[in-house]
Enzyme design. Structure first.
Site, PDB file in Angstrom:
ATOM      1  N   GLN A 102       0.835  -1.195   0.000  1.00 29.93           N
ATOM      2  CA  GLN A 102       0.000   0.000   0.000  1.00 29.93           C
ATOM      3  C   GLN A 102       0.875   1.253   0.000  1.00 29.93           C
ATOM      4  O   GLN A 102       1.914   1.293   0.662  1.00 29.93           O
ATOM      5  CB  GLN A 102      -0.896   0.024   1.238  1.00 29.93           C
ATOM      6  CG  GLN A 102      -1.969  -1.043   1.243  1.00 29.93           C
ATOM      7  CD  GLN A 102      -2.874  -0.935   2.453  1.00 29.93           C
ATOM      8  OE1 GLN A 102      -2.450  -0.492   3.520  1.00 29.93           O
ATOM      9  NE2 GLN A 102      -4.127  -1.336   2.306  1.00 29.93           N
ATOM     10  N   TYR A 172      -8.309   8.931   4.767  1.00 27.83           N
ATOM     11  CA  TYR A 172      -6.931   9.384   4.749  1.00 27.83           C
ATOM     12  C   TYR A 172      -6.786  10.437   3.646  1.00 27.83           C
ATOM     13  O   TYR A 172      -7.784  10.940   3.136  1.00 27.83           O
ATOM     14  CB  TYR A 172      -5.986   8.198   4.577  1.00 27.83           C
ATOM     15  CG  TYR A 172      -6.109   7.174   5.691  1.00 27.83           C
ATOM     16  CD1 TYR A 172      -6.101   7.577   7.023  1.00 27.83           C
ATOM     17  CD2 TYR A 172      -6.273   5.823   5.423  1.00 27.83           C
ATOM     18  CE1 TYR A 172      -6.236   6.652   8.052  1.00 27.83           C
ATOM     19  CE2 TYR A 172      -6.406   4.900   6.448  1.00 27.83           C
ATOM     20  CZ  TYR A 172      -6.396   5.318   7.758  1.00 27.83           C
ATOM     21  OH  TYR A 172      -6.543   4.412   8.774  1.00 27.83           O
ATOM     22  N   ARG A 220      -7.707   1.234  -3.058  1.00 29.92           N
ATOM     23  CA  ARG A 220      -8.521   0.810  -1.913  1.00 29.92           C
ATOM     24  C   ARG A 220      -9.427   1.967  -1.517  1.00 29.92           C
ATOM     25  O   ARG A 220      -8.979   3.105  -1.411  1.00 29.92           O
ATOM     26  CB  ARG A 220      -7.632   0.425  -0.732  1.00 29.92           C
ATOM     27  CG  ARG A 220      -8.382  -0.298   0.372  1.00 29.92           C
ATOM     28  CD  ARG A 220      -7.488  -0.543   1.569  1.00 29.92           C
ATOM     29  NE  ARG A 220      -7.883  -1.750   2.288  1.00 29.92           N
ATOM     30  CZ  ARG A 220      -7.618  -1.984   3.566  1.00 29.92           C
ATOM     31  NH1 ARG A 220      -6.958  -1.082   4.285  1.00 29.92           N
ATOM     32  NH2 ARG A 220      -7.978  -3.105   4.140  1.00 29.92           N
TER      33      ARG A 220
END
Length: 663
Positions: A102, A172, A220
């Site tokens: 990630q 985020y 994601r």
């Protein structure tokens, strides 16, 4: 394999072939030093590749110094990551697995420390959960962060990884740019939908330009944020459509939740009680947008039958069984070999995995003591010579000792005073949403039988009976019992322990006062269970907040359910005494007193290990090489019980002087 044909079929993501549909999704390990992965990190992921997982997506790798949200965040922009992950990739590929990582910038969602005091976001909007007011990003810093994504992706490609996954989930930094609630900018990075998408678009396109077409890029995203800060519903679908039409992403990975709020964060690692099918009700709409692009789902997929159903119903192409693989890295190979009964089943406690991350501690698993310690304990070494050992106490600590000794090849006798093995597991599984604890208990008992551990139940063992076994070592794991203050046994108010309630005891009284000591699960779960039976319940706790000692995602859901059930919550009070049929409560700080008139009191005020002390001293007089572990040593949590059971079995079976006594 025919039992799960979809689960063990191949899948091509871009030009990368995944050998099966089982994935471990990005999750923080804290196996990191100076923002770089350690040898323990490599061993952790290697073990999961060895166990047969098709795809490993490593944890969030930061791309810029402002995005290293903890002292243990990995910095993928550091060129030193290349040589480290060359080892990781080589190990994973050796076992036929594929490896992604990630890429993330957490923005304002950060654990502030001296190392990462510079917390940034699109706008200076406070975050509820971390209580931070971030600094608004300057335009040149936004470009620096985009450059960081590019250089980090290049580093990971050079290291031999198969792809990277952009973390647009959980509010985020990507989602902070998307969200009108967080992005209040009036320049070309905010305002209109296109402006709010500009940061993400530039990251994706610039990374694709430098890594080429053969390197997998995924996104994601939280399908539902479960709060009013992140994106959900039509807004999420609009974002997915926009990014999909860029034509650069090879797959999508969907999750649920948001880091921005207490409520939304509960779904980042959903506790028991949530189900995958309920969490992902909107998947069909995503399918309509992305067409044949592979889709990954992660959340509450902890059994192969759940995973197979998600694939069969076309809800997913790959399933993230992350916590299940934390508990048992060999889950895929055990499924494919038809040995499902040997899988260590996750109990969804969140203690050793996400709970320890939130305390900046290395990853562990409450029920698998080798997790996070694979470098040292991935394999239990066989004993040089077979010997006899006795374990007294059939709770989780004693069972773990017996199993570990048996796996080393020793002959083991396990003594349990009650008729049923499991000790406090029989209490824990009495709460609501505790089915997975029962699954683990069943696994433990089956393993004892499979490994030919001799089991003696239903009687208190004597020195003479143990001596007949001629053990070279004895482990005392006789646990503890729940406390009820003596003065409350002599009043007109009926007194119970939380264990009485959770052991399915039928409490006839209607007005119940639950007295809690430390904000841990026994009092909380007893209160919830009683309230679910339509009792009038108040929980009083010495802790700062109700459920203070419970991992925060589980705590959030407990508090939600307690409120929905009408449980009155009174923190910061202690039990000061009793007067006839009245209970006296005292505020911890002001000393203010209040009275209650319950028809019954349920105590969750700790445990008493005095009986275990007597047992230990008795056997210590007659035998050498005696250990005591778990609550028999002193009452603590399930984590310590399991670890000490495992570790004591390894230590006591080492060849050493038999005269040494351990306590």
């Amino acid at each position: 394999m025919t039992k799960y044909p979809n689960l063990f079929s191949e899948l091509k993501i871009a030009n990368t072939m995944i050998k099966n549909r089982i994935m471990t999704s990005g999750h923080q390990t804290t196996l990191v030093e100076e923002h770089l992965p350690t040898d323990d990190f490599i061993a952790y992921h290697t073990e999961r590749a060895k166990g047969g997982v098709g795809l490993i997506v490593m944890e969030a790798h930061g791309v810029h110094h402002t995005g290293l949200n903890t002292p243990f965040a990995i910095d993928a922009s550091n060129p030193k990551i290349i040589d480290i992950h060359r080892k990781t990739a080589a190990n994973v590929h050796q076992y036929g697995g594929k490896l992604f990582a990630q890429l993330i910038h957490h923005g304002r969602e950060a654990y502030v420390s001296d190392e990462n005091a510079d917390v940034v976001a699109p706008s200076a909007i406070p975050t509820e959960r971390f209580h931070i007011i971030p600094r608004e990003l300057e335009e040149d810093e936004i470009q620096e962060i985009i450059d960081g994504f590019v250089s980090s992706a290049l580093n990971l490609k050079e290291a031999g990884l198969d792809g990277v996954e952009f973390v647009g989930s959980h509010t985020y930094l990507f989602e902070q740019f998307w969200s009108p609630a967080v992005n209040k900018r009036t320049d070309h990075w905010g305002g209109s939908f296109e402006n709010r998408m500009r940061f993400t678009k530039e990251v994706i396109q610039r990374v694709r330009d430098v890594v080429g077409e053969d390197f997998v890029l995924g996104m994601r995203m939280s399908l539902h944020s479960k709060d009013d800060v992140g994106t959900s519903g039509e807004e999420s679908l609009k974002i997915i459509r926009y990014l999909h039409e860029l034509g650069e992403l090879n797959y999508w990975s969907l999750v649920i939740g948001s880091s921005a709020t207490y409520k939304g964060s509960s779904y980042i690692v959903p506790p028991a009680g949530e189900s995958a099918s309920q969490l992902f009700e909107g998947v069909k709409q995503v399918r309509d947008i992305i067409g044949k692009r592979p889709l990954i789902l992660t959340s509450r997929i902890y059994k192969p039958e759940i995973a197979e159903r998600m694939l069969q119903d076309n809800n997913a192409d790959v399933v993230g069984m992350t916590r299940a693989l934390i508990a048992d890295p060999h889950l895929p190979s055990k499924i494919s070999a038809g040995n499902e009964d040997q899988i260590i089943p996750c109990i969804a406690c969140n203690q050793g995995c996400i709970g320890r991350y939130q305390e900046h501690l290395p990853i562990r698993c409450t029920i698998n003591p080798a997790t996070g310690r694979e470098k040292h304990f991935a394999d239990v070494p066989q004993a040089k010579r077979i010997q006899n050992f006795s374990v007294i106490g059939g709770g989780p600590s004693g069972i773990m000792s017996a199993l570990t000794l048996a796996r080393k090849g020793h002959q083991v006798t396990l003594f349990e005073e009650s008729e049923q093995l499991g000790g406090q597991l029989n209490v824990i599984r009495g709460g609501l949403n505790r089915e997975q604890v029962g699954n683990w208990q069943t696994y433990l008992i089956n393993e004892l039988k499979r490994l030919n551990v001799k089991i003696e139940t239903g009687k208190r063992v004597t020195v003479e009976e143990v001596n007949q076994q001629q053990p070279v070592g004895i482990i005392i794991a006789t646990g503890s019992k729940s406390l009820i203050p003596e003065e409350f046994r002599k009043t007109g108010i009926t007194a119970y322990s939380s264990w009485d309630v959770l052991n399915k005891g039928r409490i006839k009284e209607e007005n119940i006062l639950v007295v809690d000591w430390k904000g841990d699960w026994p009092g909380i779960e007893a209160a919830e269970l009683l309230a679910s039976r339509n009792k009038n319940v108040e929980i009083v706790s010495r802790s700062y907040a109700i459920a203070e000692a419970v991992q925060q995602y589980k705590r959030n859901k407990f508090l939600e359910r307690l409120d929905n059930l009408g449980v009155k919550q009174t923190p910061n009070f202690k039990l000061a005494g009793v007067k006839k049929d009245k209970v006296i409560l005292e505020h911890l700080f002001s000393g203010r007193k209040e009275e209650r008139e319950p028809s019954a009191i349920v105590f969750a005020v700790g445990q008493d290990a005095s009986d275990s002390l007597i047992v230990f001293r008795k056997f210590k007089k007659h035998f050498n090489n005696v250990y005591r572990i778990g609550d028999a040593k002193f009452p603590r949590t399930l984590d310590e019980a399991v670890w000490e059971g495992f570790h004591a079995a390894l230590k006591i079976s080492e060849e050493k002087e038999e005269s040494k006594i351990y306590g």
